[in-house]
Design an enzyme around this catalytic site. Sequence first.
Site, PDB file in Angstrom:
ATOM      1  N   GLU A  44      52.885   5.399   7.477  1.00 47.88           N
ATOM      2  CA  GLU A  44      51.198   5.062   7.749  1.00 47.88           C
ATOM      3  C   GLU A  44      50.692   5.823   8.655  1.00 47.88           C
ATOM      4  OE1 GLU A  44      50.903   1.101   9.434  1.00 47.88           O
ATOM      5  OE2 GLU A  44      48.859   1.370   9.590  1.00 47.88           O
ATOM      6  N   ASP A 105      56.805   4.103  25.519  1.00 51.32           N
ATOM      7  CA  ASP A 105      55.493   4.357  25.984  1.00 51.32           C
ATOM      8  C   ASP A 105      55.551   4.023  27.469  1.00 51.32           C
ATOM      9  OD1 ASP A 105      52.975   4.540  26.784  1.00 51.32           O
ATOM     10  OD2 ASP A 105      52.215   2.645  25.361  1.00 51.32           O
ATOM     11  N   ASP A 107      53.240   4.195  30.925  1.00 52.85           N
ATOM     12  CA  ASP A 107      51.907   3.965  31.145  1.00 52.85           C
ATOM     13  C   ASP A 107      51.667   3.760  32.604  1.00 52.85           C
ATOM     14  OD1 ASP A 107      48.988   3.728  29.376  1.00 52.85           O
ATOM     15  OD2 ASP A 107      48.882   3.614  31.592  1.00 52.85           O
TER      16      ASP A 107
END
Length: 397
Positions: A44, A105, A107
Amino acid sequence: MVGQYDENLLSDMLPLYYSKYFPVKIFCRWLSCGNSPYPLCNRELSFTLADDVYLRYISISDQKELQTQFQKKCPHKLDIGAVYFAKPSIARHDSVVLARELVFDIDLTDYDEVRTCCKEAKVCEKCWKFMVVACEIIDISLKADFGFQHVLWVFSGRRGIHCWISDYEARILDTPGRGAIADYLCLIMGGENQSKKVHLGNDNLHSSIRRALDVIDIYFEDILNEQEFIGSSDRLKAFLKLIPDDTLRNQVEKRLEKLPESSLERWKNFVAVYDSFSRENGYAMRKMKYLVEEIKIQYCYPRLDINVTKGFNHLLKSPFSIHPKTGKVSIVFKAQNAKNFKLDEVPTIHSLLDDSTAESVEHNNNMKSAVKHFQEFVFSLEKAEAMRRKTDASKNL
Ligand SMILES: [Zn+2]
């Protein structure tokens, strides 16, 4: 300069960026390898278009189709999802998820309780050091503790970094397996209302924690100084809350209050008071054997968004896509070069396409090196994948 970047021009610039700079071929080889043994079209992709229209379940069969889609739809944002049992589509997205890279991830917005130089989306060279520490600690742990070899680091384009682990064993990990790795790497616990968020107990420290502390120690004094962790009375107050013993806390408070507001000076005095207290109070120290280490970890250890790691089909921004808010390219970089990573040396769509900008030559060169590093990464992954298939085939004979 980034200041010249204008988001409104993105629709005009992106088609050229996608055809001239985006490494479509090697990108598709990377995704194909990550899909193996399933075809590329089972992966995807998602596009966010100019007017924030969000298209999920996009599937492509080859690089030609990807380039056609880029030119036709001109995605402002490009994300990568999972590999499904069948070709994903809007009509049938309930298909089973089979695999995806293990991802992290990190951040800077998750560092807002410790970073003092910037807030929210802002980022500068000072707070970038938190990302350097995070990258070095996680990279070495993934390789030494879990044996992963294909670990790709990517700049998110604004205020963070992503890590993609493409080893076969990582790609087929189930949700509990991903959760276990994320939990292993998480040392900072508790929400806003909890002052002290790191508890190391009083047994010998695990080697991975020792190793993380070795990395932190390289940068700690610099970060402490630049972030002024204990430089104001408010920050000093928050710091004192990390000391669990009343007597020690009072002693530290008395000593530090008298000092000038230099965080480094205050820190050194805290360690001196702690050391002499621990020599005199053996029993009381059981609770605080690793207090200095716990505080260093609370200030500098990676803060992970573990839901991204645990989620099997969480979409994550693609390497080499453009961050729509900054115009910066999500370039890949080597973990050992993280410390040399300079935010203003990251190519932007503007500096790449407009050769009259002052940074054009440097940014073009940086783009080339990033693509080269990505190629080397994919070649090595393809080699490992070919070996794995050969071994699997001989086992089945
Ligand atoms: Zn900053």
